[in-house]
Design a protein around this motif. Structure first.
Motif, PDB file in Angstrom:
ATOM      1  N   GLY A 163      39.774  15.922  13.190  1.00 12.15           N
ATOM      2  CA  GLY A 163      38.340  16.053  13.000  1.00 12.15           C
ATOM      3  C   GLY A 163      37.995  16.512  11.592  1.00 12.15           C
ATOM      4  N   ARG A 164      36.875  16.011  11.082  1.00  8.30           N
ATOM      5  CA  ARG A 164      36.413  16.416   9.747  1.00  8.30           C
ATOM      6  C   ARG A 164      34.991  15.919   9.538  1.00  8.30           C
ATOM      7  NH1 ARG A 164      39.689  11.996   9.178  1.00  8.30           N
ATOM      8  NH2 ARG A 164      38.939  10.259   7.877  1.00  8.30           N
ATOM      9  N   ALA A 165      34.326  16.537   8.592  1.00  9.22           N
ATOM     10  CA  ALA A 165      33.009  16.059   8.181  1.00  9.22           C
ATOM     11  C   ALA A 165      33.206  14.987   7.124  1.00  9.22           C
ATOM     12  CB  ALA A 165      32.177  17.208   7.622  1.00  9.22           C
ATOM     13  N   THR A 166      32.554  13.853   7.309  1.00 12.01           N
ATOM     14  CA  THR A 166      32.698  12.759   6.352  1.00 12.01           C
ATOM     15  C   THR A 166      31.385  11.998   6.252  1.00 12.01           C
ATOM     16  OG1 THR A 166      34.131  10.897   5.700  1.00 12.01           O
ATOM     17  CG2 THR A 166      33.544  11.069   8.033  1.00 12.01           C
ATOM     18  N   ASP A 167      31.385  10.943   5.449  1.00  5.64           N
ATOM     19  CA  ASP A 167      30.196  10.125   5.268  1.00  5.64           C
ATOM     20  C   ASP A 167      30.554   8.667   5.518  1.00  5.64           C
ATOM     21  OD1 ASP A 167      31.727   9.506   3.065  1.00  5.64           O
ATOM     22  OD2 ASP A 167      30.435  10.548   1.633  1.00  5.64           O
ATOM     23  N   THR A 168      29.645   7.747   5.160  1.00  4.10           N
ATOM     24  CA  THR A 168      29.902   6.331   5.457  1.00  4.10           C
ATOM     25  C   THR A 168      31.137   5.811   4.711  1.00  4.10           C
ATOM     26  OG1 THR A 168      28.255   5.779   3.755  1.00  4.10           O
ATOM     27  CG2 THR A 168      27.534   5.732   6.057  1.00  4.10           C
ATOM     28  N   ARG A 169      31.347   6.257   3.483  1.00  6.16           N
ATOM     29  CA  ARG A 169      32.521   5.809   2.741  1.00  6.16           C
ATOM     30  C   ARG A 169      33.794   6.359   3.371  1.00  6.16           C
ATOM     31  NH1 ARG A 169      30.604   2.668  -2.085  1.00  6.16           N
ATOM     32  NH2 ARG A 169      28.366   2.903  -1.829  1.00  6.16           N
ATOM     33  N   GLY A 170      33.717   7.613   3.833  1.00  4.10           N
ATOM     34  CA  GLY A 170      34.860   8.176   4.538  1.00  4.10           C
ATOM     35  C   GLY A 170      35.122   7.448   5.842  1.00  4.10           C
ATOM     36  N   ALA A 171      34.044   7.018   6.510  1.00  5.57           N
ATOM     37  CA  ALA A 171      34.201   6.252   7.745  1.00  5.57           C
ATOM     38  C   ALA A 171      34.878   4.914   7.461  1.00  5.57           C
ATOM     39  CB  ALA A 171      32.839   6.031   8.404  1.00  5.57           C
ATOM     40  N   LEU A 172      34.541   4.308   6.321  1.00  5.54           N
ATOM     41  CA  LEU A 172      35.203   3.055   5.951  1.00  5.54           C
ATOM     42  C   LEU A 172      36.709   3.267   5.780  1.00  5.54           C
ATOM     43  CD1 LEU A 172      32.732   1.519   3.314  1.00  5.54           C
ATOM     44  CD2 LEU A 172      33.137   0.734   5.663  1.00  5.54           C
ATOM     45  N   ARG A 173      37.084   4.360   5.160  1.00 10.29           N
ATOM     46  CA  ARG A 173      38.509   4.632   4.980  1.00 10.29           C
ATOM     47  C   ARG A 173      39.184   4.907   6.325  1.00 10.29           C
ATOM     48  NH1 ARG A 173      36.407   7.013   0.187  1.00 10.29           N
ATOM     49  NH2 ARG A 173      36.155   9.063   1.166  1.00 10.29           N
ATOM     50  N   ALA A 174      38.460   5.557   7.243  1.00  7.20           N
ATOM     51  CA  ALA A 174      39.017   5.792   8.575  1.00  7.20           C
ATOM     52  C   ALA A 174      39.246   4.470   9.308  1.00  7.20           C
ATOM     53  CB  ALA A 174      38.084   6.700   9.384  1.00  7.20           C
ATOM     54  N   VAL A 175      38.309   3.536   9.170  1.00  2.00           N
ATOM     55  CA  VAL A 175      38.481   2.214   9.782  1.00  2.00           C
ATOM     56  C   VAL A 175      39.669   1.493   9.157  1.00  2.00           C
ATOM     57  CG1 VAL A 175      37.433  -0.066  10.062  1.00  2.00           C
ATOM     58  CG2 VAL A 175      36.053   1.992  10.414  1.00  2.00           C
ATOM     59  N   ARG A 176      39.819   1.610   7.846  1.00  2.00           N
ATOM     60  CA  ARG A 176      40.946   0.963   7.157  1.00  2.00           C
ATOM     61  C   ARG A 176      42.282   1.418   7.724  1.00  2.00           C
ATOM     62  NH1 ARG A 176      42.023   3.339   1.447  1.00  2.00           N
ATOM     63  NH2 ARG A 176      42.497   5.035   2.902  1.00  2.00           N
ATOM     64  N   ASP A 177      42.368   2.682   8.087  1.00  2.00           N
ATOM     65  CA  ASP A 177      43.631   3.232   8.567  1.00  2.00           C
ATOM     66  C   ASP A 177      43.895   2.927  10.034  1.00  2.00           C
ATOM     67  OD1 ASP A 177      44.012   4.285   6.045  1.00  2.00           O
ATOM     68  OD2 ASP A 177      43.124   6.239   6.555  1.00  2.00           O
ATOM     69  N   ALA A 178      42.942   2.312  10.722  1.00  2.00           N
ATOM     70  CA  ALA A 178      43.129   1.939  12.121  1.00  2.00           C
ATOM     71  C   ALA A 178      43.907   0.625  12.210  1.00  2.00           C
ATOM     72  CB  ALA A 178      41.768   1.797  12.801  1.00  2.00           C
ATOM     73  N   PRO A 179      44.465   0.304  13.386  1.00  2.00           N
ATOM     74  CA  PRO A 179      45.136  -1.000  13.543  1.00  2.00           C
ATOM     75  C   PRO A 179      44.183  -2.147  13.209  1.00  2.00           C
ATOM     76  CG  PRO A 179      45.638   0.450  15.396  1.00  2.00           C
ATOM     77  CD  PRO A 179      44.577   1.146  14.598  1.00  2.00           C
ATOM     78  N   PHE A 180      44.678  -3.102  12.436  1.00  2.00           N
ATOM     79  CA  PHE A 180      43.881  -4.243  11.971  1.00  2.00           C
ATOM     80  C   PHE A 180      42.659  -3.787  11.172  1.00  2.00           C
ATOM     81  CE2 PHE A 180      45.826  -5.452  16.048  1.00  2.00           C
ATOM     82  CZ  PHE A 180      46.661  -6.488  15.619  1.00  2.00           C
ATOM     83  N   GLY A 181      42.761  -2.598  10.589  1.00  2.00           N
ATOM     84  CA  GLY A 181      41.624  -2.005   9.909  1.00  2.00           C
ATOM     85  C   GLY A 181      41.082  -2.840   8.769  1.00  2.00           C
ATOM     86  N   ARG A 182      41.948  -3.427   7.965  1.00  2.00           N
ATOM     87  CA  ARG A 182      41.469  -4.209   6.820  1.00  2.00           C
ATOM     88  C   ARG A 182      40.704  -5.445   7.285  1.00  2.00           C
ATOM     89  NH1 ARG A 182      43.289  -2.154   2.144  1.00  2.00           N
ATOM     90  NH2 ARG A 182      45.202  -0.909   2.164  1.00  2.00           N
ATOM     91  N   HIS A 183      41.155  -6.063   8.369  1.00  2.00           N
ATOM     92  CA  HIS A 183      40.433  -7.222   8.896  1.00  2.00           C
ATOM     93  C   HIS A 183      39.073  -6.809   9.439  1.00  2.00           C
ATOM     94  CE1 HIS A 183      44.712  -8.407   9.024  1.00  2.00           C
ATOM     95  NE2 HIS A 183      44.254  -9.621   8.759  1.00  2.00           N
ATOM     96  N   ILE A 184      39.048  -5.657  10.130  1.00  2.00           N
ATOM     97  CA  ILE A 184      37.781  -5.159  10.660  1.00  2.00           C
ATOM     98  C   ILE A 184      36.825  -4.850   9.519  1.00  2.00           C
ATOM     99  CG2 ILE A 184      36.699  -3.274  11.959  1.00  2.00           C
ATOM    100  CD1 ILE A 184      39.299  -3.081  13.578  1.00  2.00           C
ATOM    101  N   LEU A 185      37.354  -4.309   8.414  1.00  2.00           N
ATOM    102  CA  LEU A 185      36.511  -3.990   7.265  1.00  2.00           C
ATOM    103  C   LEU A 185      35.841  -5.228   6.694  1.00  2.00           C
ATOM    104  CD1 LEU A 185      38.459  -1.274   5.233  1.00  2.00           C
ATOM    105  CD2 LEU A 185      36.241  -1.041   6.345  1.00  2.00           C
ATOM    106  N   LEU A 186      36.538  -6.335   6.669  1.00  2.00           N
ATOM    107  CA  LEU A 186      35.941  -7.562   6.138  1.00  2.00           C
ATOM    108  C   LEU A 186      34.793  -8.031   7.026  1.00  2.00           C
ATOM    109  CD1 LEU A 186      39.137  -9.487   4.965  1.00  2.00           C
ATOM    110  CD2 LEU A 186      37.520  -8.171   3.577  1.00  2.00           C
ATOM    111  N   VAL A 187      34.953  -7.872   8.345  1.00  2.00           N
ATOM    112  CA  VAL A 187      33.851  -8.205   9.262  1.00  2.00           C
ATOM    113  C   VAL A 187      32.678  -7.250   9.041  1.00  2.00           C
ATOM    114  CG1 VAL A 187      33.161  -8.397  11.681  1.00  2.00           C
ATOM    115  CG2 VAL A 187      35.435  -9.166  10.964  1.00  2.00           C
ATOM    116  N   ILE A 188      32.991  -5.962   8.889  1.00  3.83           N
ATOM    117  CA  ILE A 188      31.947  -4.968   8.621  1.00  3.83           C
ATOM    118  C   ILE A 188      31.223  -5.301   7.325  1.00  3.83           C
ATOM    119  CG2 ILE A 188      31.592  -2.561   7.933  1.00  3.83           C
ATOM    120  CD1 ILE A 188      33.650  -1.761  10.024  1.00  3.83           C
ATOM    121  N   ALA A 189      31.991  -5.687   6.298  1.00  6.54           N
ATOM    122  CA  ALA A 189      31.387  -6.031   5.005  1.00  6.54           C
ATOM    123  C   ALA A 189      30.416  -7.192   5.153  1.00  6.54           C
ATOM    124  CB  ALA A 189      32.479  -6.379   3.992  1.00  6.54           C
TER     125      ALA A 189
END
Length: 272
Positions: A48-74
């Motif tokens: 747990g931590r306090a973060t913002d939208t950019r931090g949330a993007l990095r959290a998504v990146r570190d998840a399984p298939f995170g980079r692919h999910i990021l492209l969909v989010i983008a």
């Protein structure tokens, strides 16, 4: 707007609507992640931590298939940003040119540009170029304070952000969500639950932005950009009031994520 331009907008309107809905879903992921991590921090759970939208993007990146999910989010954030810009220009809700209408349309334009910048950050991070690392609120505040009448500019920004937070609280209180949501597709009971969750989410986000405005105002008053802050700093400020304040904010931001999913499914989207 010329007739040919209006025709061009109508031609691409279905695609803009699809991308806007994906954008709402993308916002749901980001705010849900921010709220989930904040709630975990409030209860002392690992990760747990306090973060913002950019931090949330990095959290998504570190998840399984995170980079692919990021492209969909983008793609979704870019579509959402495009829709807001088109909405500001075409004025499909006929806001007009009176002060209130101009303010709403200008706000849509700002939201469009902001989500476009976030889409670019998500795209670059998805490609592995570290695009989510950018200048924070203190950096932008420092640049503003260095300008002539910079303190006034920061005060104006503080008032605008705080005003937006108050507006979110007003929307939560008035519960006029039915104006933009086609909730007639669900049962009355389900609709009432969804509206209650959405109102809670709006209130939490309003409180977060209200605190961001306060932090900007403090930076202007003290002429110290280090006093400014964004979503992360706002959550840390809430944590200073106790774990339950942070927990309420975290759960509220998760509720706001649910609201974005509701918007993705039931929002009435007019482009032209």
């Amino acid at each position: 707007m010329t007739a040919s331009a209006q025709a061009a907008v109508r031609d691409v309107a279905p695609w803009i609507e699809i991308l806007a809905r994906v954008g709402y879903a993308a916002k749901a992921v980001l705010y849900g992640t921010i709220g989930f991590l904040a709630a975990r921090a409030a209860f002392g759970w690992d990760g747990g931590r306090a973060t913002d939208t950019r931090g949330a993007l990095r959290a998504v990146r570190d998840a399984p298939f995170g980079r692919h999910i990021l492209l969909v989010i983008a793609a979704g954030l870019a579509g959402y940003g495009l829709w807001r810009l088109v909405e500001a220009v075409t004025d499909p809700e006929h806001r007009g040119t009176r002060p209130k209408g101009v303010a709403i349309r200008a706000g849509n334009a700002v939201r469009g540009l902001a989500h476009g910048a976030l889409a670019l950050a998500a795209f670059r991070l998805g490609l592995g170029s570290g695009g989510a690392r950018s200048q924070g609120p203190d950096g932008w505040t420092a640049r503003a304070l260095a300008l002539p009448a910079g303190e006034v500019l920061v005060w104006v920004g503080a008032a605008a952000v705080a005003g937006y937070g108050v507006y979110q609280l007003y929307r939560a209180w008035k519960a006029k969500l039915g104006r933009h949501l086609a909730l007639n597709r669900v049962s009355a009971g389900t609709g009432s639950v969804l509206v209650a969750v959405c109102r809670f989410g709006l209130a939490a986000r309003g409180a977060v932005f209200g605190l961001i405005g306060f932090l900007l105002g403090r930076a202007a008053a003290r002429h110290d950009p280090g006093q400014a802050g964004g979503v992360r700093e706002s959550l840390l400020t809430m944590a200073g009031f106790g774990r339950w304040a942070l927990a309420a904010a975290g759960i509220g931001l998760v509720a706001y994520g649910v609201y974005q999913l509701v918007e993705a499914r039931y929002r009435r989207i007019d482009v032209a």
